[in-house]
Design an enzyme around this catalytic site. Structure first.
Site, PDB file in Angstrom:
ATOM      1  N   GLY A  11       0.829  -1.216   0.000  1.00 35.57           N
ATOM      2  CA  GLY A  11       0.000   0.000   0.000  1.00 35.57           C
ATOM      3  C   GLY A  11       0.853   1.252   0.000  1.00 35.57           C
ATOM      4  O   GLY A  11       0.451   2.298   0.509  1.00 35.57           O
ATOM      5  N   ILE A  12       2.050   1.177  -0.596  1.00 36.18           N
ATOM      6  CA  ILE A  12       2.987   2.324  -0.531  1.00 36.18           C
ATOM      7  C   ILE A  12       2.466   3.546  -1.286  1.00 36.18           C
ATOM      8  O   ILE A  12       2.857   4.670  -0.985  1.00 36.18           O
ATOM      9  CB  ILE A  12       4.384   1.908  -1.057  1.00 36.18           C
ATOM     10  CG1 ILE A  12       5.429   2.949  -0.637  1.00 36.18           C
ATOM     11  CG2 ILE A  12       4.378   1.681  -2.573  1.00 36.18           C
ATOM     12  CD1 ILE A  12       6.858   2.502  -0.754  1.00 36.18           C
ATOM     13  N   GLN A  90      -8.553  -2.255   0.731  1.00 37.66           N
ATOM     14  CA  GLN A  90      -9.687  -1.475   0.231  1.00 37.66           C
ATOM     15  C   GLN A  90     -10.146  -0.754   1.494  1.00 37.66           C
ATOM     16  O   GLN A  90     -10.765  -1.343   2.368  1.00 37.66           O
ATOM     17  CB  GLN A  90     -10.757  -2.414  -0.334  1.00 37.66           C
ATOM     18  CG  GLN A  90     -11.903  -1.741  -1.070  1.00 37.66           C
ATOM     19  CD  GLN A  90     -12.634  -0.678  -0.280  1.00 37.66           C
ATOM     20  OE1 GLN A  90     -12.303   0.515  -0.330  1.00 37.66           O
ATOM     21  NE2 GLN A  90     -13.635  -1.082   0.469  1.00 37.66           N
ATOM     22  N   SER A 132      -7.935  -0.997  12.560  1.00 38.19           N
ATOM     23  CA  SER A 132      -8.739   0.218  12.436  1.00 38.19           C
ATOM     24  C   SER A 132      -9.743   0.340  13.576  1.00 38.19           C
ATOM     25  O   SER A 132     -10.253  -0.668  14.084  1.00 38.19           O
ATOM     26  CB  SER A 132      -9.499   0.150  11.113  1.00 38.19           C
ATOM     27  OG  SER A 132     -10.568   1.055  11.100  1.00 38.19           O
ATOM     28  N   GLU A 134     -12.640   1.064  13.112  1.00 42.53           N
ATOM     29  CA  GLU A 134     -13.885   0.473  12.592  1.00 42.53           C
ATOM     30  C   GLU A 134     -14.123  -0.913  13.188  1.00 42.53           C
ATOM     31  O   GLU A 134     -15.242  -1.411  13.159  1.00 42.53           O
ATOM     32  CB  GLU A 134     -13.810   0.325  11.079  1.00 42.53           C
ATOM     33  CG  GLU A 134     -14.401   1.444  10.240  1.00 42.53           C
ATOM     34  CD  GLU A 134     -15.904   1.669  10.386  1.00 42.53           C
ATOM     35  OE1 GLU A 134     -16.280   2.834  10.657  1.00 42.53           O
ATOM     36  OE2 GLU A 134     -16.707   0.737  10.234  1.00 42.53           O
ATOM     37  N   TYR A 158     -15.971  -3.739   5.879  1.00 46.19           N
ATOM     38  CA  TYR A 158     -14.575  -3.333   6.082  1.00 46.19           C
ATOM     39  C   TYR A 158     -14.132  -3.654   7.510  1.00 46.19           C
ATOM     40  O   TYR A 158     -13.066  -4.234   7.732  1.00 46.19           O
ATOM     41  CB  TYR A 158     -14.447  -1.825   5.796  1.00 46.19           C
ATOM     42  CG  TYR A 158     -13.126  -1.232   6.233  1.00 46.19           C
ATOM     43  CD1 TYR A 158     -11.983  -1.370   5.442  1.00 46.19           C
ATOM     44  CD2 TYR A 158     -13.009  -0.530   7.431  1.00 46.19           C
ATOM     45  CE1 TYR A 158     -10.767  -0.842   5.844  1.00 46.19           C
ATOM     46  CE2 TYR A 158     -11.798   0.011   7.840  1.00 46.19           C
ATOM     47  CZ  TYR A 158     -10.683  -0.157   7.041  1.00 46.19           C
ATOM     48  OH  TYR A 158      -9.478   0.371   7.447  1.00 46.19           O
TER      49      TYR A 158
HETATM   50  O1  F7E Z   1     -16.203   9.000   6.908  1.00 44.95           O
HETATM   51  C1  F7E Z   1     -19.472  10.652   7.292  1.00 44.95           C
HETATM   52  C2  F7E Z   1     -19.453   9.145   7.247  1.00 44.95           C
HETATM   53  O2  F7E Z   1     -15.252   7.991   4.847  1.00 44.95           O
HETATM   54  C3  F7E Z   1     -16.208   9.662   8.133  1.00 44.95           C
HETATM   55  C4  F7E Z   1     -11.021   5.135   6.794  1.00 44.95           C
HETATM   56  O3  F7E Z   1      -9.705   5.599   6.768  1.00 44.95           O
HETATM   57  O4  F7E Z   1     -11.289   5.823   9.073  1.00 44.95           O
HETATM   58  C5  F7E Z   1     -11.845   5.957   7.773  1.00 44.95           C
HETATM   59  O5  F7E Z   1     -13.185   5.494   7.746  1.00 44.95           O
HETATM   60  C6  F7E Z   1     -17.619  10.011   8.553  1.00 44.95           C
HETATM   61  C7  F7E Z   1     -18.613   8.848   8.480  1.00 44.95           C
HETATM   62  O6  F7E Z   1     -14.048   7.730   7.083  1.00 44.95           O
HETATM   63  C8  F7E Z   1     -19.863  11.860   3.902  1.00 44.95           C
HETATM   64  O7  F7E Z   1     -20.774   8.611   7.300  1.00 44.95           O
HETATM   65  C9  F7E Z   1     -20.785  12.218   5.839  1.00 44.95           C
HETATM   66  O8  F7E Z   1     -19.429   8.881   9.624  1.00 44.95           O
HETATM   67  O9  F7E Z   1     -14.030   9.902   5.942  1.00 44.95           O
HETATM   68  P1  F7E Z   1     -14.858   8.680   6.090  1.00 44.95           P
HETATM   69  P2  F7E Z   1     -14.460   6.437   7.947  1.00 44.95           P
HETATM   70  O10 F7E Z   1     -15.607   5.737   7.365  1.00 44.95           O
HETATM   71  O11 F7E Z   1     -14.560   6.849   9.367  1.00 44.95           O
HETATM   72  C10 F7E Z   1     -11.214   4.482   9.594  1.00 44.95           C
HETATM   73  C11 F7E Z   1     -10.487   4.563  10.907  1.00 44.95           C
HETATM   74  C12 F7E Z   1     -10.620   3.527   8.629  1.00 44.95           C
HETATM   75  O12 F7E Z   1      -9.945   2.581   9.020  1.00 44.95           O
HETATM   76  C13 F7E Z   1     -11.028   3.665   7.210  1.00 44.95           C
HETATM   77  O13 F7E Z   1     -10.113   2.968   6.361  1.00 44.95           O
HETATM   78  O14 F7E Z   1     -18.118  10.986   7.651  1.00 44.95           O
HETATM   79  N1  F7E Z   1     -19.813  11.301   6.016  1.00 44.95           N
HETATM   80  N2  F7E Z   1     -20.844  12.581   4.544  1.00 44.95           N
HETATM   81  C14 F7E Z   1     -19.221  11.058   4.839  1.00 44.95           C
HETATM   82  N3  F7E Z   1     -18.193  10.237   4.509  1.00 44.95           N
HETATM   83  C15 F7E Z   1     -17.800  10.224   3.201  1.00 44.95           C
HETATM   84  N4  F7E Z   1     -16.767   9.420   2.846  1.00 44.95           N
HETATM   85  N5  F7E Z   1     -18.434  10.985   2.247  1.00 44.95           N
HETATM   86  C16 F7E Z   1     -19.475  11.822   2.540  1.00 44.95           C
HETATM   87  O15 F7E Z   1     -20.017  12.513   1.677  1.00 44.95           O
END
Ligand code: F7E
Length: 325
Positions: A11-12, A90, A132, A134, A158
């Site tokens: 994943g570099i 992913q 993570s 998650e 995930y």
């Molecule tokens: O969402 C909300 C969404 O996609 C953060 C990855 O690096 O961190 C990451 O996962 C929050 C969520 O990150 C949008 O519902 C609102 O509540 O930036 P995100 P994530 O899902 O927290 C963890 C630690 C990992 O390990 C993962 O690989 O934001 N949100 N509106 C949205 N999110 C996205 N993407 N897009 C929107 O429009």
């Protein structure tokens, strides 16, 4: 034989991989990076521009894939690394609902492939596995924090795949005596964050609105909270985990929760705008199940390894906005 340490980073080409490669090269490592074949390879290594992929003698990129065991065997035999950082994944939670099988192949079975290959070829290599927050799902301790001892009950494909990999690493550690450490990293961002993650989506959207290129920005759930730190600080924690005298699992977090709404407010205010005039909500960006609130306690990392972040939530966002401008 030279005393130069050799690290393999899967994943570099990602945000974390590129910062980690910079850190390791600065520390005198020879860095090998795993790249997946893309039909359009032109932008694939753009995050590594600062290192110089053709000119830096300490960086070597090789094609391979976590789902392709023969490729991992070949690379490990050639590289014989002292340290392996598994950052390949992913990594998009929302997309893991659309592509659950691919996410499982890459993030879970891929780790099984990698561990088996390391066990056979270079069993003394130290291994970092990117776990993570998650993995916790909506479980948390009474004080509202997640830590290494908090139960894990993921709410996304995930999170399930990452939890399988995390547990497998613990099993290989205890069964075969391998040096494998799991980082349990909370959200970490930077100007190199992909534009479909919420921080950089908001930064890019706000800057485009500021420049008059677009009029609105559609987001999903604004009430979810996350504990956001800077990727540069978090890759340093990964390296520190492998310098420790024994393998272990560590949470890396800032200990502060901010909502997506707070994030909008901060970023738009940085550009002298009010987010309420521009941000809309679109059900397309909601998740079938959401991890509502997220806050981590990384006392173990601080007390055992002396890790401290250098960025705050605000300085990180300022850097991201300036970089985008
Ligand atoms: O969402 C909300 C969404 O996609 C953060 C990855 O690096 O961190 C990451 O996962 C929050 C969520 O990150 C949008 O519902 C609102 O509540 O930036 P995100 P994530 O899902 O927290 C963890 C630690 C990992 O390990 C993962 O690989 O934001 N949100 N509106 C949205 N999110 C996205 N993407 N897009 C929107 O429009």
């Amino acid at each position: 034989m030279s005393g130069t340490k050799r690290a393999l980073v899967t994943g570099i080409s990602g945000q974390d991989g590129s910062y980690l490669a910079e850190l390791l090269i600065e520390k005198g490592y020879e860095v090998w990076g795993l790249l997946r074949r893309h039909s359009v390879p032109e932008n694939q290594t753009s995050r590594l521009d600062a290192i110089g992929i053709f000119s830096n003698p300490n960086l070597k990129l090789v094609y391979g894939d976590m789902t392709d065991l023969p490729s991992l065997i070949g690379i490990l035999k050639e590289c014989m690394p002292d340290e392996v950082y598994n950052l390949a994944a992913q990594s998009h939670v929302r997309i893991s609902f659309d592509q659950p099988a691919f996410t499982t192949h890459a993030d879970a079975e891929g780790v099984l492939n990698l561990l088996e290959a390391i066990k056979t070829i270079c069993p003394t290599a130290k291994v970092y596995q990117a776990g993570s927050s998650e993995m916790f799902g909506n479980e948390y301790d009474e004080d509202g924090y997640r830590r290494e001892t908090t139960p894990m009950l993921p709410v996304s494909p995930y999170g399930c795949a990452k939890l399988y990999a995390y547990n497998l690493c613990r099993v290989y550690r205890s069964s075969y005596g391998m040096f494998i450490s799991n980082g349990i990293l909370f959200n970490h961002e930077s100007p190199r964050r992909g534009l479909n993650f919420v921080t950089n989506k908001i930064v890019a959207g706000a800057v485009d609105i500021h420049k008059g290129k677009i009029n609105t920005l559609a987001l999903g759930n604004l009430e979810a909270t996350r504990d956001w730190g800077h990727a540069k600080d978090y890759v340093r924690a990964m390296w520190m985990m492998l310098q420790h005298d024994e393998p272990d699992d560590f949470v890396c977090a800032m200990g502060e929760a901010h909502s997506v709404r707070d994030l909008c407010e901060e970023v738009f205010a940085e550009l002298d705008m009010d987010y309420r005039d521009y941000v809309t909500q679109d059900p397309r960006y909601y998740r079938p199940t959401e991890l509502d609130d997220l806050k981590g306690d990384c006392s173990k990392l601080k007390d055992t390894l002396g890790w401290e972040p250098t960025y705050t939530f605000r300085t990180m966002l300022e850097e991201m906005v300036q970089a985008r401008l």
